[in-house]
Write a protein that holds these residues in place. Structure first.
Motif, PDB file in Angstrom:
ATOM      1  N   ARG A 149       0.817  -1.209   0.000  1.00 54.15           N
ATOM      2  CA  ARG A 149       0.000   0.000   0.000  1.00 54.15           C
ATOM      3  C   ARG A 149       0.855   1.264   0.000  1.00 54.15           C
ATOM      4  NH1 ARG A 149      -2.635  -1.198   5.787  1.00 54.15           N
ATOM      5  NH2 ARG A 149      -2.516  -3.256   4.820  1.00 54.15           N
ATOM      6  N   HIS A 150       0.238   2.364  -0.376  1.00 57.75           N
ATOM      7  CA  HIS A 150       0.952   3.642  -0.509  1.00 57.75           C
ATOM      8  C   HIS A 150       1.306   4.229   0.858  1.00 57.75           C
ATOM      9  CE1 HIS A 150       1.990   7.552  -2.295  1.00 57.75           C
ATOM     10  NE2 HIS A 150       1.373   8.081  -1.260  1.00 57.75           N
ATOM     11  N   PHE A 151       2.560   4.676   0.976  1.00 51.42           N
ATOM     12  CA  PHE A 151       3.015   5.414   2.151  1.00 51.42           C
ATOM     13  C   PHE A 151       3.646   6.716   1.670  1.00 51.42           C
ATOM     14  CE2 PHE A 151       3.407   0.940   3.697  1.00 51.42           C
ATOM     15  CZ  PHE A 151       2.447   1.017   4.705  1.00 51.42           C
ATOM     16  N   HIS A 152       3.104   7.838   2.090  1.00 47.73           N
ATOM     17  CA  HIS A 152       3.574   9.132   1.590  1.00 47.73           C
ATOM     18  C   HIS A 152       4.849   9.581   2.301  1.00 47.73           C
ATOM     19  CE1 HIS A 152       3.543  13.180   0.008  1.00 47.73           C
ATOM     20  NE2 HIS A 152       3.556  13.669   1.236  1.00 47.73           N
ATOM     21  N   ASP A 153       5.848  10.005   1.515  1.00 49.89           N
ATOM     22  CA  ASP A 153       7.095  10.568   2.046  1.00 49.89           C
ATOM     23  C   ASP A 153       7.621   9.725   3.204  1.00 49.89           C
ATOM     24  OD1 ASP A 153       7.259  12.621   0.251  1.00 49.89           O
ATOM     25  OD2 ASP A 153       7.393  14.200   1.755  1.00 49.89           O
ATOM     26  N   CYS A 154       7.836   8.465   2.946  1.00 54.13           N
ATOM     27  CA  CYS A 154       8.073   7.508   4.027  1.00 54.13           C
ATOM     28  C   CYS A 154       9.556   7.264   4.273  1.00 54.13           C
ATOM     29  CB  CYS A 154       7.369   6.188   3.713  1.00 54.13           C
ATOM     30  SG  CYS A 154       7.554   5.630   2.008  1.00 54.13           S
ATOM     31  N   SER A 155       9.834   6.718   5.451  1.00 54.57           N
ATOM     32  CA  SER A 155      11.185   6.347   5.834  1.00 54.57           C
ATOM     33  C   SER A 155      11.198   4.887   6.263  1.00 54.57           C
ATOM     34  CB  SER A 155      11.680   7.218   6.992  1.00 54.57           C
ATOM     35  OG  SER A 155      12.996   6.862   7.373  1.00 54.57           O
ATOM     36  N   LEU A 156      12.072   4.112   5.657  1.00 53.34           N
ATOM     37  CA  LEU A 156      12.294   2.733   6.070  1.00 53.34           C
ATOM     38  C   LEU A 156      13.238   2.745   7.269  1.00 53.34           C
ATOM     39  CD1 LEU A 156      11.842  -0.289   5.271  1.00 53.34           C
ATOM     40  CD2 LEU A 156      13.923  -0.086   3.880  1.00 53.34           C
ATOM     41  N   PHE A 157      12.988   1.848   8.237  1.00 51.23           N
ATOM     42  CA  PHE A 157      13.849   1.826   9.420  1.00 51.23           C
ATOM     43  C   PHE A 157      14.014   0.401   9.931  1.00 51.23           C
ATOM     44  CE2 PHE A 157      14.439   1.975  14.075  1.00 51.23           C
ATOM     45  CZ  PHE A 157      15.674   2.601  14.088  1.00 51.23           C
ATOM     46  N   VAL A 167       7.805   4.673   8.574  1.00 53.90           N
ATOM     47  CA  VAL A 167       7.231   5.874   9.177  1.00 53.90           C
ATOM     48  C   VAL A 167       6.874   6.810   8.040  1.00 53.90           C
ATOM     49  CG1 VAL A 167       7.591   7.781  10.779  1.00 53.90           C
ATOM     50  CG2 VAL A 167       8.626   5.548  11.237  1.00 53.90           C
ATOM     51  N   TYR A 168       5.687   7.372   8.050  1.00 55.02           N
ATOM     52  CA  TYR A 168       5.199   8.071   6.864  1.00 55.02           C
ATOM     53  C   TYR A 168       4.196   9.143   7.255  1.00 55.02           C
ATOM     54  CZ  TYR A 168       1.084   5.039   7.469  1.00 55.02           C
ATOM     55  OH  TYR A 168      -0.026   4.400   7.972  1.00 55.02           O
ATOM     56  N   GLY A 169       3.738   9.902   6.229  1.00 54.09           N
ATOM     57  CA  GLY A 169       2.708  10.913   6.454  1.00 54.09           C
ATOM     58  C   GLY A 169       3.139  11.908   7.517  1.00 54.09           C
ATOM     59  N   THR A 199       0.703  24.294  11.661  1.00 42.86           N
ATOM     60  CA  THR A 199      -0.552  24.568  10.959  1.00 42.86           C
ATOM     61  C   THR A 199      -0.512  24.244   9.476  1.00 42.86           C
ATOM     62  OG1 THR A 199       0.180  26.851  10.632  1.00 42.86           O
ATOM     63  CG2 THR A 199      -1.164  26.378  12.585  1.00 42.86           C
ATOM     64  N   GLY A 200       0.642  23.884   8.968  1.00 43.23           N
ATOM     65  CA  GLY A 200       0.750  23.630   7.537  1.00 43.23           C
ATOM     66  C   GLY A 200       1.427  22.309   7.245  1.00 43.23           C
ATOM     67  N   LEU A 201       2.299  22.348   6.272  1.00 46.06           N
ATOM     68  CA  LEU A 201       2.998  21.155   5.812  1.00 46.06           C
ATOM     69  C   LEU A 201       3.837  20.542   6.930  1.00 46.06           C
ATOM     70  CD1 LEU A 201       3.789  19.589   3.127  1.00 46.06           C
ATOM     71  CD2 LEU A 201       5.761  21.111   3.044  1.00 46.06           C
ATOM     72  N   LEU A 202       3.766  19.225   7.061  1.00 42.26           N
ATOM     73  CA  LEU A 202       4.619  18.499   8.010  1.00 42.26           C
ATOM     74  C   LEU A 202       4.821  17.104   7.432  1.00 42.26           C
ATOM     75  CD1 LEU A 202       6.100  18.618  10.713  1.00 42.26           C
ATOM     76  CD2 LEU A 202       4.029  17.783  11.819  1.00 42.26           C
ATOM     77  N   GLU A 203       5.949  16.909   6.729  1.00 43.14           N
ATOM     78  CA  GLU A 203       6.168  15.650   6.014  1.00 43.14           C
ATOM     79  C   GLU A 203       7.656  15.448   5.788  1.00 43.14           C
ATOM     80  OE1 GLU A 203       4.154  15.955   2.265  1.00 43.14           O
ATOM     81  OE2 GLU A 203       5.359  17.653   1.609  1.00 43.14           O
ATOM     82  N   GLY A 204       8.017  14.526   4.881  1.00 43.70           N
ATOM     83  CA  GLY A 204       9.421  14.281   4.557  1.00 43.70           C
ATOM     84  C   GLY A 204      10.140  13.491   5.628  1.00 43.70           C
TER      85      GLY A 204
END
Length: 539
Positions: A149-157, A167-169, A199-204
């Motif tokens: 399944r899709h994981f947005h801006d994710c990190s494999l650990f 860890v994503y979104g 209040t805005g973007l929080l990703e990556g």
């Protein structure tokens, strides 16, 4: 002739105003931006004495470039995680496009002697599946391990106890099966709730473990007066939380907006660095390098004032000078790793062997414009100033064919050779594409022809100079166009073109692009003798 052409371009680039004479010790400094080119969404790891970097290239193929460096100064592309994506004809520029979609924000890890890469195209349905690849060497070959399944801006650990997570979104986590074949159902957890000021973007997401603690680095874009893009860090004693937060970098740099999104990496000697991108207009999203110091258990990025420094020393002296953008004489039978195709290439419509020493681009389907043209070959442009030039034999073009050299983006400045009946015309034009929102289908192309001349003979030299130095409104972002009939005397052609970065369309920096397509019938071709390239030294 080739040598005269090369020397001519070098002289003109020097006169542009961006070329500087480099002092003997200048080669021992890293001038920020560390990579003044479009290298967004970085993930960086170290294996032994070598750093490896992956970046987003979306609709360009092959995708997910892997770059390496010994000193954090000299980088080169050593491979790609995949050759092409095939889930939809849109990847082939048919039934739509994937401009600004495709591969995003790849996560790179090294575990038990193998490299792993996790990425998720920014698409819906099966096209947006998360891919996990693995390889023994960073250069590849990379093999597909699984899709899920899709994981947005994710990190494999990979944790120390053998458990594996994604860890994503915005603070979401799931555990993966030990063989990475899929998620373990029932393991979903939101590991933190965003604070009121987020209040805005929080990703990556980028996850590391240091001295027993878990650190999640993310870009934060808080909107409002006095608020800026920044890099934040969430830390916890347990990967599931609870987490606390700190701002670890909030810095503008070089007359451009605030930096944000990236990661930190250590050296063999235990020093740490932050590698964070910055939006820089027409050239794209560039990489900055900063020291990272552990203060009260937080990885604080920046100099003693918490800012991105102008310069830093490389880790090692006298490493071979390399770059991610390169000149090419097309003398090899295999295309260099510095090139990428716009969408999937049509393999039987280009060749490096049919005429040795030349790149042959053949028309293979009838299209209306450059934005739908298959087999457009690209490289990044670089700052502060750069110059790229090609030599094109156009004698085998057919009526209706279009070929040439472009500063290519959603808004493109283009030098086009047009075959009209038995006559060839060279035009400098400004072209702008309108794309539909989700499907990214080409809806309309507006074209303004600025200047036109008739061409004689069979060969023309085309050159584009890019100027990305700081100006009154951020970057100058100017492309200037030239042609020559002998490779020595250059004539400025058309008008200066202002390059733009538009996240709603291509979502990337402007590229040098070599193209050839048919508007009436397939079967024509061009031969490209060489691509010459020069970039001014940073100072």
């Amino acid at each position: 002739m080739r040598r005269m052409f090369l020397m001519s371009v070098m002289v003109i680039l020097f006169l542009m105003g961006g070329m500087t004479t480099v002092k003997a010790d200048d080669g021992q400094r890293i001038y920020n931006p560390m990579l003044w080119a479009d290298v967004p969404d970085p993930d960086v790891i170290r294996v032994g004495d070598t750093f490896y970097l992956v970046s987003t290239t979306m609709h360009l193929m092959p995708g997910a470039p892997v770059m390496q460096s010994k000193d954090l100064l000299n980088w080169e592309t050593v491979g790609y995680i995949f050759d092409r994506l095939t889930d939809s004809p849109k990847y082939d520029l048919q039934e739509g496009t994937v401009y600004g979609r495709g591969q995003w924000a790849t996560s790179l890890k090294y575990h038990n002697g193998r490299f792993y890469a996790l990425l998720a195209p920014n698409e819906q349905g099966a096209m947006g599946d998360t891919y996990i690849f693995s390889a023994e060497k960073a250069a590849g070959p990379w093999n597909l391990v699984s899709r899920m399944r899709h994981f947005h801006d994710c990190s494999l650990f990979f944790d120390d106890d053998g458990r594996v997570y994604v860890v994503y979104g915005t603070g979401e986590l799931m555990e993966l099966k030990p063989d990475l074949s899929d998620v373990i159902e029932g393991t979903y957890k939101r590991i933190f709730q965003r604070e009121e000021d987020e209040t805005g973007l929080l990703e990556g997401s980028r996850v590391i473990k240091h001295r027993g603690k878990y650190y999640l680095l993310m870009i934060s874009q808080s909107y409002g007066p006095g608020r800026h893009r920044r890099e934040v860090c969430y830390r916890a004693d347990d990967i599931h939380g609870p987490y606390e937060k700190a701002v670890i970098l909030e810095s503008d740099f070089g007359g451009f907006p605030y930096v944000g999104q990236g990661t930190i990496v250590d050296t063999e000697d235990g020093d740490w660095y932050g590698i964070i991108f910055q939006d820089r207009g027409g050239v794209g999203r560039v990489l900055t390098l900063s020291p990272c110091r552990w203060i009260d258990g937080w990885p604080m990025i920046g100099d003693e004032n918490g800012k991105v420094p102008q310069t830093m020393r490389p880790l090692k002296s006298n490493q071979p000078k390399t770059g991610i953008v390169k000149a090419d004489g097309f003398d090899d039978a295999k295309l260099g790793l510095h090139w990428q195709w716009n969408h999937n290439p049509v393999d039987n419509a280009w060749s490096l062997t049919e005429r040795p020493g030349f790149l042959r681009l053949k028309t293979n389907r009838v299209v209306e414009n450059i934005f739908l043209a298959p087999n457009t070959l690209t490289q990044r442009m670089e700052g502060p100033t750069c110059s790229g030039a090609v030599v094109i034999d156009f004698s085998h073009m057919k009526d209706g064919d279009r070929a040439g050299f472009s500063a290519f983006n959603g808004d493109a400045g283009t030098l086009t050779i047009k075959k009209v009946g038995k006559k060839c015309v060279l035009e400098m034009s400004e072209q702008s594409v309108s794309l539909s929102g989700r499907e990214k289908a080409v809806e309309k192309v507006e074209e303004k022809v600025v200047e036109s001349i008739d061409l004689k003979g069979k060969t023309v030299y085309l050159r584009i100079d890019g100027d990305f130095r700081a100006g009154e409104r951020g970057g100058r972002d100017l492309a200037t166009f030239y042609y020559s009939l002998d490779g020595e005397q250059w004539t400025k052609f058309g008008s200066d073109f202002r390059m733009r970065f538009d996240y709603r369309r291509f979502f990337m920096g402007t590229k040098f692009a070599i193209f050839c397509y048919a508007t009436k019938r397939a079967g024509g071709y061009i031969d490209v003798d060489r691509f010459d390239y020069h970039v001014a030294e940073k100072n």
